[in-house]
Design a protein around this motif. Structure first.
Motif: not given
Length: 978
Positions: A850-865
């Motif tokens: 779960k922590d890794y998936h959250d981290h991956i999602a944060e990176i994707s959100a960073k790219l979109v941001a």
């Protein structure tokens, strides 16, 4: 005290009827009243100067508060006889309890009924007829009554006369020879002639003579009166005396004749038969004496025979002989003076045998355990061991196994010491003259030398335990043989008790026939008798005319002695080793004692395993003092762990129980190894992350082979292949199950580290839980540290990067995805090696995923941001005017192309499309907001046409990018609906 008369109520009768009241004369039963003594002690007089005037007794004034013995001088009669009363008491009650007693009203008792004449009515009815019968009898027997009264009157008169005679003459021991009696009857003063008293003394003597004559006359008169009263009986006795003499004379003649006849009968019929019986009894007594002498001669040889048996270590035979001799001394030879000390001598000899057996068993245990430890598990002198155990059980020496246990401890120490000495002597690098202590010499060894030494110790201990097991199994088999014999004996006794009821009828008939003087063979045929009785009868009747027993034959007493001495029946039993032993019945051991002894022997085998493990632990701890075991690498520690696990398994197979000391030591060392293992790899990972520049790294061929080995379903480090003639070139991507993963060098090494954790669990299963916890910590550390370096831009300060680019973010996301791909495989690997009760620890992997998936999602959100901030900056300045396409849209399309170029080779096509769909949604949101701000609507006007041209330019450029040609952009959403 005198006033206490009212406290004791005494029932009094007010009736004047004589039937109920008896008058009491107090003067006949009580002494005259005496005055009270002075009960008060004398007080000192007024003359205080004279000390003699003071009384010796205590003063009431001075000692009124202290009790003394003078307070007890008042007694009850003195208190009751009050001299101060004015009148004398008239009856018993007033005399005893005072004049107020008769005037006191006594309250009737509630517990006593009121008695009246009616209560005696029934008694009077019963007694009245008897009284009438009594009166009639008195009238009928009137003459006799008169005669009795006459006799009574005469008797009373004679009695009165006799009372004049002094009592001294009536005493049964009256004798004038006694000086006191003579002086009392004839006082010497009456015969004194001294002075002028002669006439008076003569008169006194004459008076004394007359008095004695008077006494004599009274006695004679009474004697004559008594004779006259019994004259008729006297003459009757004289008459019958002649008849009695005639009867006695005839009786004497008849007795004389009868004696003569009996004497003749005795000579003719009895004297010869009695002589035969007397001679037969004498002969039997001689035989018994002869047998007794033979038995005494045999008993006399007991001590030399025991010494001979002890010289050959025949302890059981010697003990049996002593027990038999003791029984013979108590039964057959009891009271023999020459053997009075033999019993105590045999007891002392038996105690000596006990000590000899203990010493012999100790010697046997020492020789058995100190044999050369070769691959030979044969029992040393099994016959000797079995004989010793039987002897010790016979003497109730049930703690002999403790001797064997003490020898085991000593031998285990010597085994390790001897192995160390032999190994050190073969190593030239160790100078035994400089390094004296064995422990220090052992610490000079390197790991291979020390490992070989430990392997040698374990092999010696294995053979040692096998020998102990064989010996203890033999001892337990002897104990179980005795236990089985006890059970069979009880079963036999139960059978005999059941058969005793059936034999009671025959025993009764045999006893009756013997009592009647008949022969058993005359009453029964041999077929009707029991087998034993029939055999006895046939033996008795083989030679009826022969003598009962010849001098050379075994006599009946001798047979009795043999049977008594052979009461200790024996039964043959064979031990597991094939040794045949005779078990006697005199082992008075209960089943509980035997079972407890067998359990203690089995526990001794468990203790042997514990001893070997404890000595091995001490050996390990001695080597681990300088941190030697903690410095081992993974391969060395795995080899050590496997060796120890193999030894633990072998000891469990031999002894049948787990010993925890060595396993605990191994676990302790394993925990230290795990801590060091984890700290080394965590430190290594930390250094790699701190130096990582987050650029795509080439994948060496060995890492690709490592990943391929995991793809086959097993997690293990591949063996190093020999260097080929042509080295394979590294690849740009890591291929995992057909997917390309662009990674950094740190992640490649992390995968290898993860596989090392899994491989270590395979090699050391006991550390699975610790390894799982450490691996979880390592994965969490990588996730958090990478997040700090990339998303948190920590790499700018740590490594010195100028900026965190979209390529760095995409590469970090792809590395995290690679680790997430392997987490289920790692979970399955650990799950197969955990106990069911430990499955709850697998939840750590769920949390990590779960922590890794959250981290991956944060990176994707960073790219979109990143693109979102760009859209906000550019579209806020957008104006709807020529030329078309506008500079704003050309700039947006340029940035979109750069974004696509940075991530397309790093992320899969599906993730790229999803990312650009999210970026397109952000673009449409900002464009829609700007068009609303500019009041541009979808009305087909000129402004609408310009916007449509710019959007078409944006759509064409975006779909022209690689992999995005089929992307559904849905640009109609930029217009607000009306």
């Amino acid at each position: 005290m005198a006033s206490s008369h009212s406290s004791s109520p005494v029932p009094q009768s007010n009736s004047s009827d004589a039937f109920f009241k008896k008058e009491m004369d107090a003067t006949k039963h009580f002494r005259p009243v005496q005055s009270l003594p002075d009960v008060c002690p004398k007080e000192p007089t007024g003359n205080g100067g004279d000390p003699n005037n003071l009384c010796d007794s205590p003063s009431l004034v001075v000692d009124q508060h202290r009790w003394t013995i003078y307070h007890s001088k008042v007694n009850l009669p003195a208190a009751l006889n009050d001299p101060r009363l004015a009148k004398r008491e008239s009856d018993f009650f007033t005399k005893t309890w005072g004049v107020d007693f008769v005037d006191t009203e006594v309250t009737p008792s509630f517990y006593l009924p009121q008695i009246t004449k009616e209560h005696f009515a029934l008694y009077q009815q019963e007694i009245t007829p008897r009284e009438k019968v009594h009166e009639r009898c008195k009238n009928i027997c009137t003459p006799k009554d008169t005669f009795d009264r006459t006799l009574l009157h005469t008797h009373d008169k004679s009695r009165t006369d006799l009372e004049q005679v002094p009592k001294i003459f009536m005493k049964p021991d009256f004798a004038l020879e006694d000086s006191l009696t003579f002086n009392a009857v004839l006082p010497w003063s009456h015969f004194s002639t001294a002075g002028g008293k002669g006439n008076r003394d003569a008169a006194s003597s004459k008076l004394l003579q007359e008095k004695l004559s008077h006494y004599l006359d009274i006695v004679e008169v009474n004697i004559a009166h008594q004779i006259s009263l019994r004259s008729e009986a006297f003459f009757h006795a004289m008459t019958s005396q002649h008849e009695l003499q005639d009867y006695l004379r005839k009786t004497s003649q008849a007795v004389k004749l009868l004696r003569e006849k009996i004497s003749k009968i005795d000579k003719v019929m009895c004297e010869g038969s009695l002589r035969v019986l007397r001679l037969s009894l004498t002969r039997n007594n001689c035989i018994k004496a002869y047998n007794k002498l033979k038995l005494m001669a045999t008993v006399h040889q007991t001590q030399p025979t025991v010494q001979l048996l002890l010289s050959t270590s025949e302890f059981v035979g010697a003990l049996d002989l002593i027990a038999t001799t003791q029984e013979v001394l108590q039964q057959e030879l009891q009271g023999i003076h020459s053997f009075r000390h033999l019993g105590s001598q045999l007891c002392e000899l038996e105690k000596l045998i006990d000590k000899m057996m203990i010493a012999e068993f100790s010697t046997y245990a020492r020789n058995d355990l100190n044999r050369p430890l070769e691959d030979d598990c044969q029992i040393l002198e099994e016959e000797r061991l079995v004989s010793l155990v039987f002897g010790l059980l016979k003497q109730r020496q049930l703690n002999f196994y403790e001797i064997y246990g003490d020898e085991m401890i000593i031998t285990a120490k010597n085994i390790i010491k001897q192995c160390v000495v032999n190994t050190v002597s073969q190593i030239e690098e160790i100078d035994t003259e400089v390094v004296v202590k064995l422990a220090d010499q052992m610490r000079k060894m390197n790991f291979p030398q020390w490992f070989d030494l430990l392997q040698n110790i374990f092999s010696k201990f294995t053979i040692f335990l096998k020998r102990i097991k064989a010996t203890l199994n033999t001892i337990r088999s002897v104990v179980f043989l005795v236990l089985d014999k006890n059970q069979k004996t009880r079963d036999l006794e139960d059978t005999l008790q059941k058969n005793s009821a059936k034999d009671s009828t025959v025993d009764t008939e045999v006893a009756y026939l013997t009592h009647e003087g008949m022969f058993i063979s005359d009453a029964f045929s041999e077929g009707d008798l029991p087998p034993v009785a029939a055999d006895t009868t046939s033996q008795r009747n083989t030679s009826p005319n022969s003598e009962p027993c010849s001098s050379d034959s075994v006599s009946e007493p001798e047979c009795t002695t043999d049977s008594s001495s052979s009461k200790e029946q024996t039964s043959s039993s064979v031990t597991p080793g094939g040794v045949e032993m005779m078990i006697s019945d005199d082992m008075k051991l209960t089943d509980l004692e035997l079972v407890r002894l067998a359990n203690n022997i089995q526990e001794l085998l468990y203790n042997a395993s514990d001893i070997c493990h404890d000595r091995s632990v001490k050996f390990l701890m001695a080597r681990a003092k300088d941190g030697f075991l903690e410095k081992l690498n993974s391969n060395e520690f795995v080899a050590l762990s496997r060796l120890m696990e193999s030894f633990i398994f072998d000891t469990e197979q031999i002894c049948g129980r787990k010993s925890m000391s060595l396993r605990g030591a191994l676990q302790s060392q394993a925990n230290r190894f795990v801590n060091r293992f984890h700290e080394e790899r965590k430190t290594k990972l930390s250094l790699l992350l701190d130096n990582e520049r987050w650029k795509q790294a080439e994948v060496p061929a060995e890492f690709q082979d490592l990943v391929d080995s995991v793809s086959d379903g097993r997690i293990s480090l591949p063996e190093k292949k020999p260097a080929a003639t042509e080295e394979r070139k590294p690849t740009e991507f890591l291929i995992v199950e057909g997917q390309k993963y662009a990674t950094v060098g740190t992640v490649l090494l992390l995968i290898r580290i993860i596989l090392e954790y899994c491989q270590c669990v395979d090699n050391i299963p006991s550390i699975a839980t610790d390894m799982l916890t450490r691996l979880s910590d390592l994965l969490k550390y990588f996730n958090s540290r990478s997040c700090q370096l990339v998303l948190g831009a920590g790499a700018l300060q740590v490594v010195g990067l100028k900026t965190i680019t979209t390529k760095n973010l995409a590469l970090s996301s792809r590395c995290l995805q690679l680790i997430v791909h392997y987490i289920p495989i790692i979970r399955a690997h650990f799950e197969a090696r955990l106990q069911p009760k430990q499955f709850s620890m697998l939840r750590h992997f769920d949390h990590i995923t779960k922590d890794y998936h959250d981290h991956i999602a944060e990176i994707s959100a960073k790219l979109v941001a990143i693109m979102d901030s760009l859209f906000d900056k550019l579209l806020s300045k957008y104006e709807v005017k020529a030329p078309v396409p506008s500079a704003c849209f050309r700039n947006i399309c340029k940035q979109m192309a750069k974004m696509h170029e940075a991530i397309y080779d790093l992320l899969p096509e599906e993730q790229t499309q999803m990312l650009f769909l999210r970026i397109n949604a952000s673009y449409k949101l900002h464009l829609k907001r700007q068009l609303a701000h500019l009041n541009v609507v979808n009305d087909g006007g000129p402004q609408n046409g310009l916007v449509t041209s710019d959007v078409a330019f944006y759509t064409g450029n975006l779909q022209a990018l690689k992999g995005l040609n089929n992307l559904d952009l849905n640009m109609a959403e930029i217009w607000e609906k009306r």
